[in-house]
Enzyme design. Structure first.
Site, mmCIF file in Angstrom:
data_model
loop_
_atom_site.group_PDB
_atom_site.id
_atom_site.type_symbol
_atom_site.label_atom_id
_atom_site.label_comp_id
_atom_site.label_asym_id
_atom_site.label_seq_id
_atom_site.Cartn_x
_atom_site.Cartn_y
_atom_site.Cartn_z
ATOM 1 N N GLU A 1 0.816 -1.224 0.000
ATOM 2 C CA GLU A 1 0.000 0.000 0.000
ATOM 3 C C GLU A 1 0.846 1.270 0.000
ATOM 4 O OE1 GLU A 1 -3.198 0.017 2.805
ATOM 5 O OE2 GLU A 1 -3.833 -2.018 2.323
ATOM 6 N N GLU B 1 -5.192 -8.951 1.341
ATOM 7 C CA GLU B 1 -5.832 -8.530 2.595
ATOM 8 C C GLU B 1 -7.305 -8.270 2.354
ATOM 9 O OE1 GLU B 1 -4.532 -5.293 5.099
ATOM 10 O OE2 GLU B 1 -2.438 -5.662 4.556
#
Length: 301
Positions: free
Chosen positions: A124, A230
């Protein structure tokens, strides 16, 4: 599930006969015994066995560049590893990540490398420098050029392993990531309908929202496999927009997302086995050291 979603799932099938199925694991405060306890609990969960672990760093907590103790724990428990190298702390810190990776290969050899499912360069990092990441105070990030540079450094160490990057679906769908997509072997997508407050994010819409996020990532992937790195739904905590954290809603989300991912052979790392004390809490099991093997809701698909 819509036809486009089914096609998206088919496009993401891994090259191995069986998909990886695991959890995300943090590094803070964990030694080898703690990792072994978590990995064994994941393998022995009532109703479903998880035999893979996704890591965010190669470095043992509290050290400069010592290999993370999750590696000997994985060797001991026969747990496959989606390795992670933290990529948002600058070149000097990334050099420590590379040093830890090299040391692990030298120390553990094929007992370690045979367990590598893949390697993620960053997590991220690009999201954190987007306008939404900045508005959410997501922390330091880096751009795709830096990630591509770091990918080259990792390939020089373990070029025979599939190397990718993990980011949010809205990062991958931006054409500014095309060079990064071309540089990776696989794409990892993190998607949490619970947090998508600009949408109608009730649990009733969560299934469609997640698979829409996944579908658009596949469409942008240049044919690269898309792994679910995730996702999850909290069992407790404050509401997020229209999303309500509860055990019942976490079970619904698991049935709609995890069970479909497993049935379609998509590499999946769920968030999370245990996060006692967190709020919201996404933990599949409650408190205990080692973690209990009875989940808070049924894992039967």
């Amino acid at each position: 599930m819509r036809a486009s979603q089914i096609l998206a799932l088919a496009a993401a099938l891994p090259t191995t006969l069986a998909a990886y199925k695991g959890f995300n694991y943090g590094a803070t405060g964990r030694d080898q015994a703690a990792f072994e306890g978590e990995f064994n609990a994941a393998k022995n969960l009532a109703g479903s066995s998880y035999t893979s672990a996704r890591l965010y760093t190669m470095i043992q907590d509290g050290t400069t560049n010592t290999p993370i103790s999750a590696i000997p724990a994985a060797i001991s428990t026969k747990t496959s590893l989606l390795l992670g190298l933290w990529a948002s702390a600058g070149d000097a810190q990334f050099a420590n990540e590379i040093a830890a990776l090299k040391a692990a290969v030298a120390q553990y050899g094929s007992a370690f490398t045979d367990l590598i499912a893949g390697i993620s360069v960053g997590s991220e990092d690009i999201y954190r420098i987007t306008p939404i990441g900045v508005s959410n105070n997501a922390g330091l990030g880096v751009g795709p050029e830096t990630i591509i540079n770091y990918i080259g450094q990792v390939r020089a160490v373990v070029g025979d392993k599939p190397i990718g990057h993990v980011d949010t679906y809205n990062v991958w769908t931006n054409s500014s990531q095309n060079a990064l997509i071309a540089a990776v072997d696989w794409i990892g997508v993190d998607a949490y309908p619970y947090y998508e407050t600009t949408k109608d994010n009730t649990i009733e819409n969560a299934n469609a929202t997640f698979w829409d996020d996944y579908d658009v990532t596949v469409a942008a992937s240049q044919g690269k496999p898309v792994w679910i790195t995730e996702t999850g739904w909290p069992v407790s905590g404050a509401a997020s927009g229209k999303a309500v954290a509860s055990v019942d809603n976490a079970k619904t989300y698991y049935d709609d997302v995890a069970c479909h991912a497993f049935a379609n052979n998509i590499n999946t790392w769920w968030y999370i086995l245990q996060d006692t004390g967190a709020s919201p809490s996404f933990g599949l099991v409650g408190a205990g050291t080692p973690p209990p093997t009875t989940p808070l809701y049924s894992l039967a698909c």
